[in-house]
Write an enzyme that holds these catalytic residues in place. Structure first.
Site, PDB file in Angstrom:
ATOM      1  N   TYR A 144      26.745-103.740  -7.651  1.00 43.62           N
ATOM      2  CA  TYR A 144      26.134-104.895  -8.316  1.00 43.62           C
ATOM      3  C   TYR A 144      24.949-104.394  -9.125  1.00 43.62           C
ATOM      4  CZ  TYR A 144      23.564-109.289  -8.951  1.00 43.62           C
ATOM      5  OH  TYR A 144      22.892-110.364  -9.489  1.00 43.62           O
ATOM      6  N   ASP A 243      21.739 -96.633 -10.878  1.00 40.21           N
ATOM      7  CA  ASP A 243      21.020 -97.870 -10.583  1.00 40.21           C
ATOM      8  C   ASP A 243      20.404 -97.709  -9.197  1.00 40.21           C
ATOM      9  OD1 ASP A 243      20.080-100.355 -10.007  1.00 40.21           O
ATOM     10  OD2 ASP A 243      21.874-101.440 -10.650  1.00 40.21           O
ATOM     11  N   LYS A 271      12.815-103.990  -7.230  1.00 44.94           N
ATOM     12  CA  LYS A 271      12.465-104.250  -5.830  1.00 44.94           C
ATOM     13  C   LYS A 271      11.175-103.537  -5.384  1.00 44.94           C
ATOM     14  CE  LYS A 271      17.226-105.428  -4.809  1.00 44.94           C
ATOM     15  NZ  LYS A 271      17.480-106.769  -4.363  1.00 44.94           N
TER      16      LYS A 271
HETATM   17  N1  PMP Z   1      20.830-103.480  -9.309  1.00 43.24           N
HETATM   18  C1  PMP Z   1      20.980-103.424  -7.980  1.00 43.24           C
HETATM   19  C2  PMP Z   1      21.514-102.176  -7.360  1.00 43.24           C
HETATM   20  C3  PMP Z   1      20.612-104.517  -7.184  1.00 43.24           C
HETATM   21  O1  PMP Z   1      20.773-104.452  -5.859  1.00 43.24           O
HETATM   22  C4  PMP Z   1      20.084-105.670  -7.807  1.00 43.24           C
HETATM   23  C5  PMP Z   1      19.666-106.892  -7.005  1.00 43.24           C
HETATM   24  N2  PMP Z   1      20.080-106.975  -5.732  1.00 43.24           N
HETATM   25  C6  PMP Z   1      19.949-105.666  -9.193  1.00 43.24           C
HETATM   26  C7  PMP Z   1      20.321-104.559  -9.920  1.00 43.24           C
HETATM   27  C8  PMP Z   1      19.384-106.864  -9.906  1.00 43.24           C
HETATM   28  O2  PMP Z   1      18.029-106.955  -9.624  1.00 43.24           O
HETATM   29  P1  PMP Z   1      17.273-108.369  -9.763  1.00 43.24           P
HETATM   30  O3  PMP Z   1      17.821-109.258  -8.710  1.00 43.24           O
HETATM   31  O4  PMP Z   1      15.831-108.008  -9.589  1.00 43.24           O
HETATM   32  O5  PMP Z   1      17.551-108.863 -11.143  1.00 43.24           O
END
Ligand code: PMP
Length: 448
Positions: A144, A243, A271
């Site tokens: 994701y 990511d 995060k």
């Molecule tokens: N990339 C990863 C690996 C994530 O786990 C998340 C959110 N869980 C995101 C991108 C998106 O981040 P945000 O919810 O801060 O937009």
């Protein structure tokens, strides 16, 4: 358990928000029931609107590696707020956080701060496409990357035929024209990667992957596979985006990249980097990053990017993580090991004679309860290997744990997060509760 105030708030929330929430998984859809409203957090505990206290294994989905309201982060944020919350002009706070990152990570020469992980990924894709002047991106099933249009995609039906692995949109509102440039592949499958790169190589701008996928369970990938992916991309001039929105600053200060010494072209963070406030970042070498405006032609901007409150919180949090040669990470690893040992000793024996079992999957301070059939010893590395019966058993465990004062992620597909405010006695309490609950659950899968 008294939940009157939460119930009242839920009724009001349903009137003002679609589905009662501002982010879907909070609605408890996949475990059933109504969500509890959290009113405060301190250390490793959260308290709901009715005063019930829970040991928190969610950590706000990852940002709170130091636990709730850590003193140094609160102090830095408060000080920043008193000086004015945003200027839309350059500030020392953003330089300080930028320098803290570049001085600790030799593979990051420049960063650009944004306000969420989604935004970081969106910019990373644009940057890769802008540099390579190619349109396509490869993503993996089970990873994701936020709610970017290009990545709200699933594998097309004819996977691995030349035209077939073009993705299909996975949400209304994302036109097929957009995901036509997205290729979705299974994780842990170098043959699929080979075939796709062979077929589309000179059209592919980048491959984006969570090097430790943590959004559909925890799916540890073989190091050789990730190394192969990076090498293959290099030989086709395809950029690699790691990511690290979850794994960054969690598997160690330098995340997966530093721990495994495998270096992508672009890294996305989120995060933890904001210490609990909204921050995301795109990071890489100067040669890559200088393609962003105003230095380069690839456009990106943000009214609240580099927001002084968020920068101060992030700086305070990352300073704690960088201090004492990684003492926080050693503590977290100790907790993780304790969890593993206690689970093996106390919980694993309960599965004798049952049709199903839980395997604890852990990496650093991330863990996942993997529901598998009895006798199934394999490590789940692909999302399609997750058993469909997991959701029903997990829902039972989730609610029973919640009643006993343990807050887990409200979905079988989500991971748990340990935080530095935890002690081994908290892990022991978690194991004792889990043990009691598992002992009362049916032996047969059909009974759920
Ligand atoms: N990339 C990863 C690996 C994530 O786990 C998340 C959110 N869980 C995101 C991108 C998106 O981040 P945000 O919810 O801060 O937009």
């Amino acid at each position: 358990m008294k939940l009157k105030k939460s119930e009242k708030l839920w009724k009001r929330a349903l009137q003002v928000f679609p589905g009662g929430v501002n982010s879907p998984v909070r609605a408890f859809k996949s475990v059933g029931g109504n969500p509890v409203f959290v009113s405060r957090g301190k250390g490793t505990f959260i308290t709901d609107a009715d005063g019930n206290k829970y040991l928190d294994f969610l950590s706000s989905w990852g940002p709170l590696i130091l636990g709730h309201a850590p003193r140094k982060v609160v102090k830095a944020t408060r000080r920043a707020a008193l000086n004015g919350s945003t200027f839309g002009a350059v500030t020392a706070a953003e330089v300080e956080l930028g320098e803290l990152i570049t001085s600790n990570l030799e593979f990051v020469q420049k960063v650009r701060f944004v306000s969420s992980g989604t935004e970081a990924v969106m910019t990373a894709l644009r940057l890769a496409r802008g540099i390579t002047k190619r349109p396509m991106v490869i993503k993996f099933e089970g990873c994701y990357h936020g709610h970017n249009d290009a990545l709200l995609a699933r594998a097309g039906s004819g996977l691995l035929t030349l035209s077939g692995n073009i993705a299909e949109s996975s949400s209304p509102g994302v036109p097929d024209d957009i995901v036509r440039n997205t290729l979705v592949l299974p994780l842990d499958d170098s043959a699929a990667l080979d075939a796709t790169v062979k077929a589309y190589g000179d059209k592919i701008a980048c491959v984006i992957i969570e090097p430790l996928p943590a959004n559909a369970g925890l799916l540890p990938q073989r190091k050789a596979y990730i190394e192969y992916l990076v090498e293959l991309c290099r030989s086709h001039k395809i950029l690699v985006i790691f990511d690290e929105v979850i794994s960054g600053f969690r598997l160690g200060f330098g995340g997966y990249t530093q721990r495994e010494q495998i270096f992508p072209d672009i890294i996305t963070y989120g995060k933890i980097i904001g210490g609990g406030l909204p921050v995301g970042a795109i990071a890489g070498s100067q040669a890559i990053m200088d393609n962003l405006a105003p230095q380069g032609p690839v456009y990106q901007a943000g009214t609240l990017s580099g927001n002084p409150l968020a920068m101060s919180a992030g700086h305070a949090a990352l300073s704690c993580l960088a201090a004492d040669h990684g003492e926080v990470y050693r503590h977290l690893e100790k907790l993780g090991r304790h969890l593993e040992t206690a689970f093996a000793a106390e919980v694993t024996p309960l599965f004798a004679g049952r049709e199903w079992q839980i395997k604890l999957v852990r990496d650093a301070s991330l863990f996942w309860l993997s529901f598998q059939k009895a006798g199934d010893a394999h490590i789940v590395r692909q999302v399609t290997q997750i058993e469909p019966f997991a959701a029903a058993i997990y829902a039972r465990i989730f609610h029973a744990m919640l009643e006993r004062g343990f807050y887990l992620a409200p979905s079988a597909y989500e991971v748990g997060f340990l935080n530095a405010a935890m002690k081994t006695r908290h892990i022991d309490a978690f194991i004792a509760a889990l043990k009691k609950i598992v002992a009362t659950l049916p032996e047969k899968i059909d009974a759920f």
